[in-house]
Design a protein around this motif. Structure first.
Motif, PDB file in Angstrom:
ATOM      1  N   THR A 144       0.827  -1.211   0.000  1.00 36.17           N
ATOM      2  CA  THR A 144       0.000   0.000   0.000  1.00 36.17           C
ATOM      3  C   THR A 144       0.859   1.258   0.000  1.00 36.17           C
ATOM      4  O   THR A 144       0.561   2.237  -0.695  1.00 36.17           O
ATOM      5  N   ALA A 145       1.944   1.232   0.767  1.00 38.28           N
ATOM      6  CA  ALA A 145       2.846   2.385   0.798  1.00 38.28           C
ATOM      7  C   ALA A 145       3.510   2.606  -0.560  1.00 38.28           C
ATOM      8  O   ALA A 145       3.680   3.744  -0.999  1.00 38.28           O
ATOM      9  N   LEU A 146       3.886   1.529  -1.246  1.00 34.52           N
ATOM     10  CA  LEU A 146       4.461   1.655  -2.584  1.00 34.52           C
ATOM     11  C   LEU A 146       3.479   2.300  -3.553  1.00 34.52           C
ATOM     12  O   LEU A 146       3.833   3.196  -4.327  1.00 34.52           O
ATOM     13  N   ASP A 147       2.236   1.846  -3.506  1.00 33.03           N
ATOM     14  CA  ASP A 147       1.218   2.422  -4.385  1.00 33.03           C
ATOM     15  C   ASP A 147       0.991   3.895  -4.065  1.00 33.03           C
ATOM     16  O   ASP A 147       0.803   4.718  -4.977  1.00 33.03           O
ATOM     17  N   ASP A 148       1.027   4.231  -2.782  1.00 34.71           N
ATOM     18  CA  ASP A 148       0.779   5.616  -2.384  1.00 34.71           C
ATOM     19  C   ASP A 148       1.894   6.536  -2.873  1.00 34.71           C
ATOM     20  O   ASP A 148       1.640   7.638  -3.365  1.00 34.71           O
ATOM     21  N   VAL A 149       3.149   6.077  -2.747  1.00 28.60           N
ATOM     22  CA  VAL A 149       4.274   6.887  -3.224  1.00 28.60           C
ATOM     23  C   VAL A 149       4.208   7.054  -4.733  1.00 28.60           C
ATOM     24  O   VAL A 149       4.428   8.152  -5.270  1.00 28.60           O
ATOM     25  N   TYR A 150       3.881   5.987  -5.439  1.00 27.06           N
ATOM     26  CA  TYR A 150       3.837   6.048  -6.900  1.00 27.06           C
ATOM     27  C   TYR A 150       2.759   7.009  -7.392  1.00 27.06           C
ATOM     28  O   TYR A 150       2.958   7.744  -8.366  1.00 27.06           O
ATOM     29  N   THR A 151       1.616   7.025  -6.721  1.00 26.27           N
ATOM     30  CA  THR A 151       0.519   7.892  -7.166  1.00 26.27           C
ATOM     31  C   THR A 151       0.769   9.364  -6.885  1.00 26.27           C
ATOM     32  O   THR A 151       0.007  10.211  -7.371  1.00 26.27           O
ATOM     33  N   ARG A 152       1.795   9.691  -6.129  1.00 25.87           N
ATOM     34  CA  ARG A 152       2.091  11.086  -5.816  1.00 25.87           C
ATOM     35  C   ARG A 152       3.131  11.685  -6.766  1.00 25.87           C
ATOM     36  O   ARG A 152       3.589  12.802  -6.546  1.00 25.87           O
ATOM     37  N   GLY A 153       3.478  10.950  -7.806  1.00 27.18           N
ATOM     38  CA  GLY A 153       4.433  11.462  -8.768  1.00 27.18           C
ATOM     39  C   GLY A 153       3.803  12.469  -9.715  1.00 27.18           C
ATOM     40  O   GLY A 153       2.577  12.676  -9.757  1.00 27.18           O
ATOM     41  N   GLN A 154       4.634  13.108 -10.487  1.00 22.63           N
ATOM     42  CA  GLN A 154       4.170  14.068 -11.481  1.00 22.63           C
ATOM     43  C   GLN A 154       3.308  13.365 -12.531  1.00 22.63           C
ATOM     44  O   GLN A 154       3.410  12.149 -12.716  1.00 22.63           O
ATOM     45  N   PRO A 155       2.460  14.110 -13.234  1.00 24.22           N
ATOM     46  CA  PRO A 155       1.521  13.459 -14.173  1.00 24.22           C
ATOM     47  C   PRO A 155       2.196  12.563 -15.193  1.00 24.22           C
ATOM     48  O   PRO A 155       1.685  11.487 -15.516  1.00 24.22           O
ATOM     49  N   HIS A 156       3.358  12.968 -15.722  1.00 25.39           N
ATOM     50  CA  HIS A 156       3.986  12.140 -16.751  1.00 25.39           C
ATOM     51  C   HIS A 156       4.542  10.847 -16.178  1.00 25.39           C
ATOM     52  O   HIS A 156       4.778   9.886 -16.923  1.00 25.39           O
ATOM     53  N   LEU A 157       4.751  10.783 -14.859  1.00 28.64           N
ATOM     54  CA  LEU A 157       5.223   9.549 -14.243  1.00 28.64           C
ATOM     55  C   LEU A 157       4.092   8.544 -14.060  1.00 28.64           C
ATOM     56  O   LEU A 157       4.342   7.339 -13.983  1.00 28.64           O
ATOM     57  N   LEU A 158       2.863   9.040 -13.993  1.00 28.49           N
ATOM     58  CA  LEU A 158       1.710   8.167 -13.734  1.00 28.49           C
ATOM     59  C   LEU A 158       1.131   7.585 -15.006  1.00 28.49           C
ATOM     60  O   LEU A 158       0.676   6.438 -15.014  1.00 28.49           O
ATOM     61  N   ALA A 159       1.105   8.353 -16.077  1.00 34.44           N
ATOM     62  CA  ALA A 159       0.497   7.897 -17.329  1.00 34.44           C
ATOM     63  C   ALA A 159       1.336   8.385 -18.493  1.00 34.44           C
ATOM     64  O   ALA A 159       1.739   9.555 -18.532  1.00 34.44           O
TER      65      ALA A 159
END
Length: 664
Positions: free
Chosen positions: A412-427
């Motif tokens: 869950t912590a990994l997912d939370d950190v990943y979702t807080r990245g800049q827009p280009h990092l997410l999609a």
């Protein structure tokens, strides 16, 4: 011989016997180590007045200069041309380091050694703001190094060291050729340099000194480039060039030779800078880059060993704790914190790949928890938090099965950190330039690898509990992460050579595809099999920078021995697996032809010869290999899980210590 020649020899011998002490030390009649500046002047806080060639005849001045409270300024014309500017330089940190090739930690006491709060040295230091008593106590207790130069090389005079330095200095052509590759290919995905702008300015200073002829005379020592700190900066320049050579567009044999030569010269510069006894921020950065270069050249065991030394030197400087850097200015503390985070970065990736316990800690340098709540984190910031969680994952893996509840929390912590990245990092749809695409794919690979390692206890021949929802969730995430890692690598290598030249990314894709191939839930899946074929095709093809008629043995020189083993195992597994056309395929004949072409490409892969991988045999490392790919479950006689089999390939010891012969 002529009388004049004899007199010259006698005069030269007489000069050799003369004590080379700087002018301030001669005036005070104290010990001088002939450094530039010497340690005595550094301790007394006036390195800018440490000069040697001062005329004996001093012209008396008509007007007496005002007395200085901090230090007596020499009255020679060479040192008193601008006393006001000298005072301002001593007061201004930025101007005090002007003209020096490096100002990262120029105001750090070279004798400072970090000690814990309960150590005797720290207790004395609290009662002695000047630090002189603490230094004396450290010397009495044997807690200080005493060698002024590296004791494992034969350099007797400063001129000997200067000549040795001139032999390894980077050439102008090397800087212009390789630093660009480091800046564009290596640094964005492994930003070890804590001040890249300042480092580029130091390179400009070096090139200016090179053009001015400061390195052209063996008998004229440059005061600016002969100090330990300056030589450490030279080592850092050479280390970046070695890394840049690895990512350059040279053909493989020449690229390997250039990389090894620059790395060798960087290590020699570290020895000349007395790195083991006088570490600095520049030296720590150089060691990290050299370790990463060794790693990318397939020498991961050596990189692991070197990292241990690097971590210890960083701890000796106090980089691992905020209290150890409290005596430095804010700017230096920020760089020290970032440098320690890069040390954590290297240790995290190697620990997860090798399944070895990490040796670093992030507790004394805890990142701001408020930053965790922020969004639009950059690639470097997300990787910083990811590596902190990676250390927790590595520690969790020390137990045989781990704690399922703790694993879910870390996931869950990994997912939370990943979702807080800049827009280009997410999609990837949000990527606007090439660098955005590369950062997105690199982060996907790293996150997928961390998730797959965290979920490996669930990847076993028999589930721990078939009715446990947490176990089912972990197995689902494991499959998803393995597929994402393989697909991200394939997309990444179409845009850049970085994934094919980066050891951690090669390890990620090979371990992921091999697990997909031997895990009972994925080995008969057409999507996974297609990914496996594409990955092997990428590695089977020749090096993109090499000519098409290059020796096939050169193709594996940028892979480690363990990765070659994994690649051969993957090739054999895909080649021996039965072909099952997908249900949605309307033309089975076309599918079969595509499969046959893929198999032909796999057969073209040539394992490097014994000169590249001594003692290697395709059949020797995986006994009973065919048993793993029969229909149904794994062979019950072996009782090996997919993870255990992967470890038997990737972590096979290269040196059998049980066969070592005794000396006597």
């Amino acid at each position: 011989m002529q009388r004049q020649a004899i007199d010259q020899v006698l005069q030269w011998k007489r000069k050799q016997r003369e004590a080379r002490a700087c002018y301030p030390c001669r005036q005070r009649k104290v010990k001088c180590d002939s450094g530039h500046p010497c340690r005595t002047c550094q301790k007394r806080g006036h390195p800018h007045i440490c000069a040697y060639d001062i005329p004996k005849t001093i012209t008396p001045r008509k007007r007496q200069a005002p007395r200085q409270s901090a230090a007596r300024i020499p009255t020679s014309t060479a040192d008193t041309a601008a006393p006001s500017s000298a005072r301002s330089d001593a007061a201004s940190p930025s101007r005090a380091s002007q003209g020096s090739p490096s100002s990262t930690d120029s105001r750090r006491d070279p004798d400072y050694v970090f000690s814990g709060e309960n150590s005797l040295v720290s207790i004395i230091r609290q009662q002695d703001p000047d630090g002189s008593m603490a230094r004396e106590a450290g010397s009495v207790l044997g807690l200080h190094n005493t060698y002024e130069s590296y004791p494992f090389i034969d350099l007797k005079t400063p001129r000997d060291r200067w000549c040795a330095l001139l032999d390894i200095l980077p050439k102008r052509a090397e800087i212009l050729k390789f630093f660009h590759h480091y800046r564009t290919s290596a640094y964005p995905f492994n930003p070890i340099l804590v001040d890249v702008d300042g480092f580029e300015s130091a390179i400009c200073t070096f090139l200016g000194s090179h053009a001015a002829g400061e390195f052209s005379d063996l008998h004229r020592i440059s005061e600016r480039w002969s100090s330990d700190q300056s030589i450490g900066q030279v080592s850092l320049i050479l280390a970046t060039l070695a890394s840049g050579a690895h990512f350059s567009d040279l053909e493989n044999p020449k690229r390997s030779e250039a990389c090894r030569d620059l790395a060798r010269r960087s290590f020699q510069a570290l020895r000349l800078a007395n790195f083991l006894f006088r570490p600095s921020l520049e030296i720590i950065q150089a060691l990290l880059i050299l370790g990463n270069t060794l790693q990318n050249n397939g020498q991961s065991d050596a990189a692991w060993a070197l990292l241990g030394t690097t971590v210890r030197l960083a701890q000796a400087l106090g980089l691992h704790t905020e209290r150890g850097m409290a005596h430095l200015p804010d700017g230096v503390r920020t760089k020290a914190q970032r440098l320690w985070s890069m040390t954590v970065w290297q240790d995290c990736l190697l620990s997860l790949c090798y399944d070895r316990p990490p040796i670093v800690s992030t507790t004394p340098w805890q990142r701001n928890r408020n930053a965790m709540a922020d969004r639009d984190l950059s690639f470097i910031d997300v990787m910083g938090f990811l590596c902190q969680l990676g250390l927790d994952i590595a520690k969790l893996q020390e137990s045989e099965y781990g704690d399922p509840g703790r694993s879910v929390d870390l996931l869950t912590a990994l997912d939370d950190v990943y979702t807080r990245g800049q827009p280009h990092l997410l999609a990837r749809e949000n990527c606007k330039c090439l660098q955005d695409h590369l950062e997105h794919l690199a982060l996907r690979m790293h996150v997928s690898f961390c998730v797959s390692v965290l979920c490996r206890p669930a990847i076993r021949s028999v589930p721990i509990s078939a009715n446990d929802p947490r176990s089912c969730h972990m197995r689902s995430r494991a499959r998803e992460s393995l597929v994402n890692a393989s697909q991200a690598f394939l997309d990444f290598q179409t845009l850049s050579i970085v994934p094919l030249r980066t050891w951690s990314m090669v390890h990620t894709v090979l371990s992921s595809t091999l697990l997909l191939c031997i895990w009972e839930e994925t080995r008969n899946d057409n999507e996974c099999r297609d990914l496996q074929q594409k990955v092997i095709t990428v590695f089977s093809s020749a090096d993109p920078t090499s000519p098409h008629n290059s020796d096939p043995a050169d193709r594996g020189q940028w892979l480690s021995a363990r990765h070659i083993r994994a690649l051969v195992a993957l090739r054999n597994a895909v080649r021996s697996a039965p072909f099952q056309p997908a249900k949605e395929e309307s033309n089975d004949l076309q599918s079969a032809e595509h499969h046959n072409r893929s198999m032909a490409e796999l057969d073209q892969f040539v394992v490097p010869d014994t000169a590249v991988l001594p003692g290697f045999s395709e059949d020797a490392f995986a006994p009973g290999f065919g048993d793993y790919f029969t229909e149904g479950a794994f062979n019950a006689t072996t009782d090996l899980s997919p993870v255990t089999y992967l470890d038997s390939i990737m972590n096979v010891p290269l040196f059998n210590i049980s066969e070592d012969e005794p000396w006597m």
